[in-house]
Design a protein around this motif. Sequence first.
Motif, PDB file in Angstrom:
ATOM      1  N   MET A   1      -6.137   3.021  11.432  1.00 39.85           N
ATOM      2  CA  MET A   1      -5.116   1.969  11.454  1.00 39.85           C
ATOM      3  C   MET A   1      -5.610   0.755  10.684  1.00 39.85           C
ATOM      4  SD  MET A   1      -3.381   0.041  14.718  1.00 39.85           S
ATOM      5  CE  MET A   1      -3.674   1.406  15.809  1.00 39.85           C
ATOM      6  N   ASN A   2      -4.689   0.151   9.954  1.00 40.00           N
ATOM      7  CA  ASN A   2      -5.037  -1.077   9.232  1.00 40.00           C
ATOM      8  C   ASN A   2      -5.335  -2.218  10.186  1.00 40.00           C
ATOM      9  OD1 ASN A   2      -5.200  -1.079   6.449  1.00 40.00           O
ATOM     10  ND2 ASN A   2      -2.974  -0.923   6.214  1.00 40.00           N
ATOM     11  N   LYS A   3      -6.382  -2.981   9.881  1.00 35.87           N
ATOM     12  CA  LYS A   3      -6.721  -4.151  10.693  1.00 35.87           C
ATOM     13  C   LYS A   3      -6.667  -5.395   9.833  1.00 35.87           C
ATOM     14  CE  LYS A   3      -9.927  -2.034  13.896  1.00 35.87           C
ATOM     15  NZ  LYS A   3     -11.319  -1.607  13.883  1.00 35.87           N
ATOM     16  N   PHE A   4      -5.945  -6.376  10.294  1.00 33.60           N
ATOM     17  CA  PHE A   4      -5.869  -7.650   9.571  1.00 33.60           C
ATOM     18  C   PHE A   4      -6.498  -8.759  10.395  1.00 33.60           C
ATOM     19  CE2 PHE A   4      -1.607  -6.328   7.363  1.00 33.60           C
ATOM     20  CZ  PHE A   4      -2.292  -5.414   6.592  1.00 33.60           C
ATOM     21  N   THR A  44      -1.422  -4.874  18.432  1.00 32.28           N
ATOM     22  CA  THR A  44      -0.908  -3.969  17.413  1.00 32.28           C
ATOM     23  C   THR A  44       0.577  -4.221  17.231  1.00 32.28           C
ATOM     24  OG1 THR A  44      -2.536  -2.319  18.023  1.00 32.28           O
ATOM     25  CG2 THR A  44      -0.645  -1.536  16.767  1.00 32.28           C
ATOM     26  N   GLN A  50       4.650   1.161   9.878  1.00 31.35           N
ATOM     27  CA  GLN A  50       3.189   1.191   9.972  1.00 31.35           C
ATOM     28  C   GLN A  50       2.744   0.465  11.237  1.00 31.35           C
ATOM     29  OE1 GLN A  50       0.622   0.111   6.647  1.00 31.35           O
ATOM     30  NE2 GLN A  50       2.423   0.062   5.332  1.00 31.35           N
ATOM     31  N   ILE A  52      -0.095  -1.823  12.723  1.00 32.81           N
ATOM     32  CA  ILE A  52      -1.135  -2.709  12.200  1.00 32.81           C
ATOM     33  C   ILE A  52      -1.765  -3.491  13.338  1.00 32.81           C
ATOM     34  CG2 ILE A  52      -1.547  -4.726  10.740  1.00 32.81           C
ATOM     35  CD1 ILE A  52       0.365  -3.419   8.785  1.00 32.81           C
ATOM     36  N   ARG A  53      -3.076  -3.483  13.332  1.00 33.61           N
ATOM     37  CA  ARG A  53      -3.821  -4.214  14.350  1.00 33.61           C
ATOM     38  C   ARG A  53      -4.107  -5.621  13.844  1.00 33.61           C
ATOM     39  NH1 ARG A  53      -4.344  -3.298  19.547  1.00 33.61           N
ATOM     40  NH2 ARG A  53      -6.236  -4.144  20.460  1.00 33.61           N
ATOM     41  N   SER A  77      -8.231 -12.510   6.317  1.00 33.31           N
ATOM     42  CA  SER A  77      -7.347 -12.310   5.164  1.00 33.31           C
ATOM     43  C   SER A  77      -6.383 -13.457   5.013  1.00 33.31           C
ATOM     44  CB  SER A  77      -6.495 -11.060   5.345  1.00 33.31           C
ATOM     45  OG  SER A  77      -7.279  -9.975   5.683  1.00 33.31           O
ATOM     46  N   THR A 161       2.006 -10.848   8.734  1.00 29.13           N
ATOM     47  CA  THR A 161       1.612  -9.454   8.518  1.00 29.13           C
ATOM     48  C   THR A 161       2.122  -8.955   7.163  1.00 29.13           C
ATOM     49  OG1 THR A 161       1.785  -9.161  10.884  1.00 29.13           O
ATOM     50  CG2 THR A 161       1.640  -7.157   9.564  1.00 29.13           C
ATOM     51  N   MET A 165       0.086  -7.505   3.910  1.00 30.55           N
ATOM     52  CA  MET A 165       0.406  -6.175   3.362  1.00 30.55           C
ATOM     53  C   MET A 165       0.731  -6.269   1.879  1.00 30.55           C
ATOM     54  SD  MET A 165       2.785  -4.755   6.466  1.00 30.55           S
ATOM     55  CE  MET A 165       3.218  -3.153   5.817  1.00 30.55           C
ATOM     56  N   GLU A 168      -2.307  -6.734  -0.490  1.00 27.79           N
ATOM     57  CA  GLU A 168      -3.414  -5.749  -0.536  1.00 27.79           C
ATOM     58  C   GLU A 168      -3.350  -4.873  -1.782  1.00 27.79           C
ATOM     59  OE1 GLU A 168      -3.934  -3.676   3.207  1.00 27.79           O
ATOM     60  OE2 GLU A 168      -5.539  -5.129   3.528  1.00 27.79           O
TER      61      GLU A 168
END
Length: 168
Positions: A1-4, A44, A50, A52-53, A77, A161, A165, A168
């Motif tokens: 899972m994507n982490k931001f 999350t 998607q 996303i955490r 980020s 978020t 995204m 990236e």
Amino acid sequence: MNKFKICFIGDEGVGKTSIITRFIYQSFDPDTQSTVGVDFLSKTINIENQSIRLQLWDTAGQERFRCLLPSYIRNSSLAVIVYDVTNTESFENLDFWLQTVKEIRGEDVIIFYVGNKTDLTDQRKISTEEFEKKAQEKGFIHFETSAKTGTNIKQLFNKVTLAIMNNE
Ligand code: GDP
Ligand code: MG
């Protein structure tokens, strides 16, 4: 899972902890303890199919913890810089916080400006127009929120978020 990783900065008392608490627990505490050092919470969210955490770094505005800030800013980020619409000094200090972020990251970070406590209409010192003008000068996405009522909190986190995204 994507982490931001997202860090919240700004003067003490502007509502950073309350914004995060509202988002994560859908609650508001009128007597929050001031944050000591740095707190960490995550949640999350599902967006555009998607999961996303989001890792939220809640920093303390007090002078004595400023030395902790750089490492959190370096690893995020996106930085959310918060002020309180009833507190002129906190608005003027947006420049100081922006400078702090830029010194550490240069242009390599997304910045959001947030004016919180919009529910306190009688005590308001900074108008929406004044805020928009400042944000537009810098080209930053800006939001007005109330952690107390929840106004714009979900929208803020969705936009944060999406901004990461798209970057990236
Ligand atoms: P922080 O130091 O930036 O983390 O600020 P806190 O989240 O601890 O909030 C400082 C004080 O402002 C607390 O008493 C909160 O209950 C209050 N507060 C935070 N957000 C709001 C808001 O949107 N509206 C109102 N009326 N009070 C708020
Ligand atoms: Mg706090």
